[in-house]
Design an enzyme around this catalytic site. Structure first.
Site, PDB file in Angstrom:
ATOM      1  N   HIS A 271     -18.836  60.949  24.818  1.00 31.22           N
ATOM      2  CA  HIS A 271     -17.753  60.671  23.856  1.00 31.22           C
ATOM      3  C   HIS A 271     -16.467  60.383  24.632  1.00 31.22           C
ATOM      4  O   HIS A 271     -16.217  60.992  25.666  1.00 31.22           O
ATOM      5  CB  HIS A 271     -17.528  61.882  22.935  1.00 31.22           C
ATOM      6  CG  HIS A 271     -16.767  61.546  21.703  1.00 31.22           C
ATOM      7  ND1 HIS A 271     -15.395  61.471  21.680  1.00 31.22           N
ATOM      8  CD2 HIS A 271     -17.181  61.219  20.465  1.00 31.22           C
ATOM      9  CE1 HIS A 271     -14.999  61.139  20.460  1.00 31.22           C
ATOM     10  NE2 HIS A 271     -16.052  60.973  19.704  1.00 31.22           N
ATOM     11  N   ASP A 328     -23.592  61.531  16.317  1.00 29.33           N
ATOM     12  CA  ASP A 328     -24.738  60.665  15.973  1.00 29.33           C
ATOM     13  C   ASP A 328     -26.075  61.214  16.426  1.00 29.33           C
ATOM     14  O   ASP A 328     -27.119  60.659  16.077  1.00 29.33           O
ATOM     15  CB  ASP A 328     -24.525  59.273  16.599  1.00 29.33           C
ATOM     16  CG  ASP A 328     -23.339  58.572  15.976  1.00 29.33           C
ATOM     17  OD1 ASP A 328     -22.465  58.102  16.714  1.00 29.33           O
ATOM     18  OD2 ASP A 328     -23.267  58.540  14.733  1.00 29.33           O
TER      19      ASP A 328
HETATM   20  C1  SDX Z   1     -18.979  57.646  17.826  1.00 31.34           C
HETATM   21  O1  SDX Z   1     -14.261  57.558  19.278  1.00 31.34           O
HETATM   22  C2  SDX Z   1     -14.812  58.272  18.329  1.00 31.34           C
HETATM   23  O2  SDX Z   1     -14.267  59.249  17.847  1.00 31.34           O
HETATM   24  C3  SDX Z   1     -16.164  57.770  17.846  1.00 31.34           C
HETATM   25  C4  SDX Z   1     -16.879  58.684  16.853  1.00 31.34           C
HETATM   26  C5  SDX Z   1     -16.183  58.720  15.515  1.00 31.34           C
HETATM   27  O3  SDX Z   1     -16.362  59.705  14.773  1.00 31.34           O
HETATM   28  O4  SDX Z   1     -15.534  57.697  15.155  1.00 31.34           O
HETATM   29  O5  SDX Z   1     -16.941  59.992  17.369  1.00 31.34           O
HETATM   30  C6  SDX Z   1     -18.311  58.194  16.589  1.00 31.34           C
HETATM   31  O6  SDX Z   1     -18.916  56.479  18.060  1.00 31.34           O
HETATM   32  C7  SDX Z   1     -19.675  58.614  18.772  1.00 31.34           C
HETATM   33  C8  SDX Z   1     -20.238  57.897  20.042  1.00 31.34           C
HETATM   34  C9  SDX Z   1     -21.553  57.206  19.682  1.00 31.34           C
HETATM   35  N1  SDX Z   1     -22.025  56.406  20.807  1.00 31.34           N
HETATM   36  C10 SDX Z   1     -23.109  56.742  21.542  1.00 31.34           C
HETATM   37  O7  SDX Z   1     -23.737  57.796  21.407  1.00 31.34           O
HETATM   38  C11 SDX Z   1     -23.519  55.709  22.581  1.00 31.34           C
HETATM   39  C12 SDX Z   1     -23.798  56.393  23.932  1.00 31.34           C
HETATM   40  N2  SDX Z   1     -22.512  56.908  24.432  1.00 31.34           N
HETATM   41  C13 SDX Z   1     -21.848  56.077  25.448  1.00 31.34           C
HETATM   42  O8  SDX Z   1     -22.014  54.694  25.301  1.00 31.34           O
HETATM   43  C14 SDX Z   1     -20.424  56.556  25.751  1.00 31.34           C
HETATM   44  O9  SDX Z   1     -20.496  57.906  25.982  1.00 31.34           O
HETATM   45  C15 SDX Z   1     -19.295  56.279  24.739  1.00 31.34           C
HETATM   46  C16 SDX Z   1     -19.238  54.866  24.345  1.00 31.34           C
HETATM   47  C17 SDX Z   1     -19.449  57.148  23.525  1.00 31.34           C
HETATM   48  C18 SDX Z   1     -17.982  56.662  25.445  1.00 31.34           C
HETATM   49  O10 SDX Z   1     -17.809  55.780  26.470  1.00 31.34           O
HETATM   50  P1  SDX Z   1     -16.547  55.908  27.506  1.00 31.34           P
HETATM   51  O11 SDX Z   1     -15.590  56.950  27.032  1.00 31.34           O
HETATM   52  O12 SDX Z   1     -16.032  54.510  27.739  1.00 31.34           O
HETATM   53  O13 SDX Z   1     -17.184  56.524  28.772  1.00 31.34           O
HETATM   54  P2  SDX Z   1     -17.819  55.659  29.965  1.00 31.34           P
HETATM   55  O14 SDX Z   1     -18.721  54.586  29.412  1.00 31.34           O
HETATM   56  O15 SDX Z   1     -16.726  55.258  30.880  1.00 31.34           O
HETATM   57  O16 SDX Z   1     -18.776  56.758  30.688  1.00 31.34           O
HETATM   58  C19 SDX Z   1     -18.260  57.644  31.682  1.00 31.34           C
HETATM   59  C20 SDX Z   1     -19.450  57.903  32.610  1.00 31.34           C
HETATM   60  C21 SDX Z   1     -20.082  56.607  33.141  1.00 31.34           C
HETATM   61  O17 SDX Z   1     -20.722  56.936  34.362  1.00 31.34           O
HETATM   62  P3  SDX Z   1     -19.924  56.620  35.775  1.00 31.34           P
HETATM   63  O18 SDX Z   1     -19.533  55.127  35.729  1.00 31.34           O
HETATM   64  O19 SDX Z   1     -18.723  57.562  35.759  1.00 31.34           O
HETATM   65  O20 SDX Z   1     -20.915  56.918  36.859  1.00 31.34           O
HETATM   66  O21 SDX Z   1     -20.497  58.568  31.878  1.00 31.34           O
HETATM   67  C22 SDX Z   1     -21.637  57.715  31.811  1.00 31.34           C
HETATM   68  C23 SDX Z   1     -21.162  56.326  32.139  1.00 31.34           C
HETATM   69  O22 SDX Z   1     -22.227  55.556  32.706  1.00 31.34           O
HETATM   70  N3  SDX Z   1     -22.126  57.812  30.430  1.00 31.34           N
HETATM   71  C24 SDX Z   1     -23.413  57.858  30.076  1.00 31.34           C
HETATM   72  C25 SDX Z   1     -23.423  58.000  28.674  1.00 31.34           C
HETATM   73  N4  SDX Z   1     -22.164  58.038  28.215  1.00 31.34           N
HETATM   74  C26 SDX Z   1     -21.363  57.914  29.300  1.00 31.34           C
HETATM   75  N5  SDX Z   1     -24.541  57.786  30.814  1.00 31.34           N
HETATM   76  C27 SDX Z   1     -25.706  57.864  30.114  1.00 31.34           C
HETATM   77  N6  SDX Z   1     -25.802  58.014  28.782  1.00 31.34           N
HETATM   78  C28 SDX Z   1     -24.675  58.086  28.021  1.00 31.34           C
HETATM   79  N7  SDX Z   1     -24.762  58.234  26.709  1.00 31.34           N
END
Ligand code: SDX
Length: 392
Positions: A271, A328
Site C-alpha cells: 500500500h 483487497d
Molecule cells: C487500493 O491509495 C489507496 O488508499 C488505495 C486503496 C483505497 O482504499 O483507495 O487503499 C485501495 O488500491 C489498495 C491497493 C490494491 N493494489 C494491489 O494490491 C496491487 C499490488 N500492490 C502493489 O502494486 C503496490 O503495493 C501498490 C500499487 C499498492 C503501492 O505501490 P507503491 O506505493 O508505488 O509502491 P512501489 O510499487 O514503489 O513498491 C515499493 C517496493 C518495490 O520494490 P523495490 O523497487 O523497492 O525493490 O515494494 C515492492 C515493489 O516492487 N512491492 C511489491 C508489491 N507491492 C510493492 N512486490 C511484490 N508484490 C507487491 N504487491
C-alpha cells in the site's frame, strides 16, 4: 529541483489539498471517517448512515437519517433510454467499463445535476447519484449474466434493494438473508472513503475544472478499474485460484512476486500509505471467517489466502518493504461466497466508494479549490526547424 518545480512522480510526497473527511495513519494502520474509527463504524453503523456522515460531517439523528434515505429513494430509478446504451454493450464487456459509461451518460438524462454550484443543487446531484448508482451497478451484473434488469423496491433498505436488483430472478420473489445483507453493508462501509487515493484524486482533478458530478465520478470509476487500485480485488481471486490450480504452492508465487524480472506482484499486498496492517483488511479477514461459517461454506481459497498471508508476513523481502495485506486481499472471498461474479468485485468497490468520492468532490467545490494543473520537467528535443517531407 528545477527552481520553480519539485518533481514528485506518483505524488508520493505531495499534499494536494486540506480535507476534513478522512484521516489515515500509515505507520499505525489507523483509519477514521470524520473522526470516528473505522472499527466502530464497521461494528455499529450502517452504510447509509456512513454516507450521511461522510457527506454532512456529523452522525445523523433518526429524523435526519430518515429524510436522507427518503431523498435517495426518490431517485432509485433511471431513464429507460439508458437501457439502450446497456444493450449496445457485448455481454463480454467488463462491468467497470459499462459502469463508467452509464454514469457519464446520466449527465444527459439529468441536466439539472450538471452545472451545479449552490450547496442545495450539489446535495440534489449527490442524492440523485446515490439513488441511481446501485441501479446502474446492478445492470452491469445482469448484462454479464444475460438476465433482464430489475427495478427498485422502495420498501427495502438501500442494501436490500441493491441485493434484489443484482439477484432477483424474473417473476420470482427473492428471500433476502440478513447475514448476506449485513456482510455487504459492512464491506460497503469499509470501502466508503480513503482520503486522496488514485480514484478520489481523479474525481477531484476532473471536478476542479467544474465538470459536473457524474462526469467526475465517471473519471473516478475509470481510475478504480486498474489492477493496481480497486481492480486488485478481482486480481486477488484470480491469483488465489491460480495458486489453488497449481497445487496450492504459495512459495512458488511468493518467489515470482520477489523476482524483479517477473512482472507478477502479490495482489492484495502492499500500500502507498499503510506500512502496517490495513485496518480494513483485519476486519474483512474476520468477517470472511464469520460469513463463510454462517453460510456453511468451506472455501479452500480462504485457506490458501491465509497460508499465502502467513508466508508473506514471515518473508524478509516483504518485511523489509513493509508489505501487508490491504483491503483487497480478503474482500473477494466474501463476494465469492455471496455468488457475486469475480468481474463484479470492483463494481462492489465502486458502490462502496461512491459516498466518499461525492463528499470529496463537494468539499473540493465548497472550498473553491483551483483547477488542477501540475507542471513537468521537459526532457524532449531542443528547439529545431521544420523540414519539408521531400527533404526527410
Ligand atoms: C487500493 O491509495 C489507496 O488508499 C488505495 C486503496 C483505497 O482504499 O483507495 O487503499 C485501495 O488500491 C489498495 C491497493 C490494491 N493494489 C494491489 O494490491 C496491487 C499490488 N500492490 C502493489 O502494486 C503496490 O503495493 C501498490 C500499487 C499498492 C503501492 O505501490 P507503491 O506505493 O508505488 O509502491 P512501489 O510499487 O514503489 O513498491 C515499493 C517496493 C518495490 O520494490 P523495490 O523497487 O523497492 O525493490 O515494494 C515492492 C515493489 O516492487 N512491492 C511489491 C508489491 N507491492 C510493492 N512486490 C511484490 N508484490 C507487491 N504487491
Amino acid at each position: 529541483e528545477t527552481g520553480l518545480i519539485t518533481m514528485d512522480p506518483g505524488y508520493k510526497n505531495t499534499g494536494a489539498c486540506e480535507s476534513k473527511i478522512t484521516f489515515l495513519d500509515g505507520e499505525e494502520g489507523k483509519l477514521m471517517y470524520r473522526g470516528y474509527p473505522i472499527e466502530q463504524l464497521a461494528e455499529k453503523s450502517s452504510f447509509v448512515e456512513v454516507m450521511y456522515l461522510l457527506i454532512k460531517g456529523e452522525l445523523p439523528t433518526q429524523k435526519e437519517l430518515d429524510k436522507f434515505v427518503a431523498d435517495i429513494t426518490e431517485y432509485n430509478y433511471v431513464s429507460e433510454d439508458l437501457i439502450k446504451i446497456l444493450d449496445a454493450f457485448p455481454s463480454s464487456a467488463h462491468p467497470m467499463g459499462v459502469l463508467t459509461s452509464l454514469t457519464a451518460a446520466l449527465s444527459a438524462f439529468n441536466p439539472k445535476c450538471v452545472d451545479v454550484s449552490s450547496a442545495e443543487d450539489m446535495y440534489r446531484a449527490a442524492v440523485t447519484l446515490l439513488g441511481k448508482f446501485t441501479v446502474l451497478a446492478s445492470w452491469t451484473q445482469r448484462k454479464i449474466k444475460g438476465l433482464p434488469v430489475n427495478y427498485s423496491n422502495d420498501k427495502l433498505s438501500y442494501v436490500e434493494n441493491f441485493y434484489q436488483l443484482l439477484f432477483r430472478k424474473p417473476g420470482q420473489d427473492l428471500d433476502i438473508d440478513p447475514v448476506i445483507i449485513d456482510a455487504i453493508d459492512k464491506l460497503l462501509i469499509l470501502h466508503a472513503d480513503h482520503e486522496q487515493n488514485c480514484s478520489t484524486s481523479s474525481v477531484r482533478l476532473v471536478g476542479s475544472s467544474h465538470a459536473g458530478l457524474f462526469a467526475s465520478i465517471s473519471g473516478g470509476i475509470s481510475a478504480l478499474w486498474g489492477p493496481l487500485h480497486g481492480g486488485a480485488n478481482q486480481a486477488v481471486l484470480e491469483m488465489l485460484e491460480a495458486i489453488s490450480n497449481d497445487g496450492g504452492d504459495v512459495e512458488k508465487y511468493l518467489a515470482k512476486a520477489k523476482d524483479k524480472n517477473d512482472p507478477f506482484r502479490l495482489m492484495g499486498f502492499g500500500h502507498r500509505v499503510y506500512k502496517n496492517f490495513d485496518p480494513r483488511a483485519k476486519i474483512i479477514k474476520v468477517a470472511a471467517d464469520n460469513v463463510l461459517e454462517k453460510l456453511g461454506i468451506n472455501d479452500p481459497i480462504l485457506e490458501i489466502a491465509k497460508k499465502l498471508e502467513q508466508a508473506a508476513l514471515e518473508d524478509e523481502y516483504f518485511k523489509e518493504r513493509n508489505l501487508y495485506p490491504n483491503v483487497d486481499f480478503y474482500s473477494g472471498i466474501i463476494y465469492k461466497a455471496l455468488d457475486i461474479p469475480t468481474e463484479m468485485f470492483t463494481v462492489m468497490f465502486a458502490v462502496g466508494r461512491l459516498p466518499g468520492w461525492i463528499a470529496q468532490w463537494m468539499e473540493m467545490r465548497e472550498t473553491n479549490q483551483p483547477i488542477g494543473r501540475p507542471r513537468q520537467l521537459y526532457t524532449g528535443s531542443p528547439l529545431r526547424d521544420y523540414v519539408e517531407i521531400e527533404k526527410r
